[in-house]
Design a protein around this motif. Structure first.
Motif, PDB file in Angstrom:
ATOM      1  N   VAL A 118       0.863  -1.188   0.000  1.00  0.00           N
ATOM      2  CA  VAL A 118       0.000   0.000   0.000  1.00  0.00           C
ATOM      3  C   VAL A 118       0.894   1.231   0.000  1.00  0.00           C
ATOM      4  N   VAL A 119       0.535   2.206  -0.815  1.00  0.00           N
ATOM      5  CA  VAL A 119       1.236   3.496  -0.819  1.00  0.00           C
ATOM      6  C   VAL A 119       0.468   4.440   0.111  1.00  0.00           C
ATOM      7  N   PHE A 120       1.130   4.922   1.149  1.00  0.00           N
ATOM      8  CA  PHE A 120       0.490   5.817   2.113  1.00  0.00           C
ATOM      9  C   PHE A 120       0.937   7.254   1.863  1.00  0.00           C
ATOM     10  N   GLU A 121      -0.028   8.180   1.887  1.00  0.00           N
ATOM     11  CA  GLU A 121       0.261   9.587   1.652  1.00  0.00           C
ATOM     12  C   GLU A 121      -0.464  10.444   2.678  1.00  0.00           C
ATOM     13  N   GLN A 122       0.217  11.466   3.178  1.00  0.00           N
ATOM     14  CA  GLN A 122      -0.427  12.408   4.090  1.00  0.00           C
ATOM     15  C   GLN A 122      -1.131  13.475   3.259  1.00  0.00           C
ATOM     16  N   ARG A 123      -2.460  13.409   3.257  1.00  0.00           N
ATOM     17  CA  ARG A 123      -3.268  14.322   2.453  1.00  0.00           C
ATOM     18  C   ARG A 123      -4.524  14.715   3.225  1.00  0.00           C
ATOM     19  N   ASP A 124      -5.021  15.898   2.905  1.00  0.00           N
ATOM     20  CA  ASP A 124      -6.261  16.412   3.471  1.00  0.00           C
ATOM     21  C   ASP A 124      -7.364  16.208   2.443  1.00  0.00           C
ATOM     22  N   ALA A 125      -8.371  15.418   2.778  1.00  0.00           N
ATOM     23  CA  ALA A 125      -9.458  15.131   1.838  1.00  0.00           C
ATOM     24  C   ALA A 125     -10.219  16.381   1.435  1.00  0.00           C
ATOM     25  N   LEU A 126     -10.207  17.396   2.281  1.00  0.00           N
ATOM     26  CA  LEU A 126     -10.916  18.637   1.976  1.00  0.00           C
ATOM     27  C   LEU A 126     -10.121  19.540   1.035  1.00  0.00           C
ATOM     28  N   HIS A 127      -8.866  19.197   0.794  1.00  0.00           N
ATOM     29  CA  HIS A 127      -8.022  19.955  -0.135  1.00  0.00           C
ATOM     30  C   HIS A 127      -7.244  18.960  -0.993  1.00  0.00           C
ATOM     31  N   ALA A 128      -7.986  18.201  -1.764  1.00  0.00           N
ATOM     32  CA  ALA A 128      -7.398  17.134  -2.571  1.00  0.00           C
ATOM     33  C   ALA A 128      -6.620  17.710  -3.746  1.00  0.00           C
ATOM     34  N   PRO A 129      -5.651  16.973  -4.241  1.00  0.00           N
ATOM     35  CA  PRO A 129      -4.889  17.441  -5.408  1.00  0.00           C
ATOM     36  C   PRO A 129      -5.723  17.373  -6.680  1.00  0.00           C
ATOM     37  N   THR A 130      -5.187  17.927  -7.735  1.00  0.00           N
ATOM     38  CA  THR A 130      -5.857  17.858  -9.033  1.00  0.00           C
ATOM     39  C   THR A 130      -5.359  16.616  -9.763  1.00  0.00           C
ATOM     40  N   ASP A 131      -6.205  15.603  -9.791  1.00  0.00           N
ATOM     41  CA  ASP A 131      -5.866  14.351 -10.474  1.00  0.00           C
ATOM     42  C   ASP A 131      -6.903  14.093 -11.565  1.00  0.00           C
TER      43      ASP A 131
END
Length: 276
Positions: A159-172
């Protein structure tokens, strides 16, 4: 301290049946003693100092999973700390639903994103049981990600784990075949009906949303999915039954289709899926 002595102490804060169940879990999990062993008096051999410390923590209504440092999920043992929610049976049902409906994922290098992974229980279960899939997991909490990475190592899960905020998701764009999430969904008004051991010990950041915006995370994740899901990709959510109809309306207005609500084992509207 014997099993009987422990459950009698715990019966001061729990009802008798729950006190016995908690004490039995302690002696089985920590000391490897079966119920037959307890009946034969082998619990008298366990270290008194250690059981006293365990009892003190349990008397403060600290969840037994945190006291023991582990919880079961989909047939696997996961490390848990107060940095992560304790995995629950309802979330197991979410994993089983995705597995059952997503067997096609076995054949391809499908991409799955777990948002708000916590202990990693969803992502690791899917990685283990859908080995052809590429699984990524996000969490805003660095402490939670530490626990999740330890669990992935324990179960040899990729599993690739990333520290991200779901309320400020990247542009994918067209990155994922599936987005799955058990986001915060309890409004603060529900606190009055919640157990003390949850309120005082489990991370509020992973539990609660504002009373005036109960769909906060679902809206953000669904918006992210509009661009980041591949054509015909899927959303899978664990949801608050109180807001199931509102969520269906929200998802449908965002051009998702094939929306389905699934009841949990208690008959509550607990799971939702939708196709991009």
């Amino acid at each position: 301290m014997t099993y009987q002595q422990m459950w009698r102490r715990l019966a001061q804060v729990y009802d008798e049946g729950e006190a016995k169940a908690i004490a039995r879990i302690v002696f089985e999990e920590r000391y490897g003693l079966s119920f037959s062993d307890l009946l034969m008096g082998r619990d008298a051999e366990v270290p008194a100092d250690e059981t006293e410390q365990l009892a003190l923590r349990l008397e403060r209504q600290e969840p037994v999973q945190y006291v023991l440092g582990r919880a079961d999920f989909c047939g696997r043992s996961f490390r848990v700390t107060p940095a992560v929610l304790i995995p629950r049976p309802e979330t197991e049902e979410l994993c089983r639903w995705l597995r059952a409906e997503g067997r096609w994922l076995m054949a391809d290098r499908a991409t799955i994103l777990d948002i708000g992974t916590g202990s990693g229980c969803i992502a690791i279960t899917l990685a283990a049981e859908l080995p052809a899939a590429q699984v990524t997991a996000w969490d805003i909490s660095a402490e939670a990600l530490t626990v999740a990475r330890q669990n992935a190592a324990l179960h040899h899960a990729s599993v690739v784990f990333e520290q991200r905020d779901a309320l400020h998701a990247p542009t994918d764009h067209a990155r994922w075949d599936v987005i799955v999430s058990n986001p915060p969904y309890i409004i603060y008004k529900e606190r009055e009906t919640m157990e003390r051991n949850v309120l005082e010990h489990e991370p509020h950041q992973a539990l609660f949303v504002p009373d005036d915006d109960p769909l906060l995370f679902y809206r953000a994740i669904a918006r992210y999915g509009l661009q980041s899901l591949k054509s015909n990709g899927w959303l899978y959510f664990e949801i608050n039954p109180l807001f199931a109809d509102e969520l269906v309306h929200l998802i449908s207005t965002m051009s998702y289709h094939d929306i389905e609500i699934k009841a949990d084992s208690y008959g509550k509207q607990r799971l939702l899926r939708a196709r991009r």
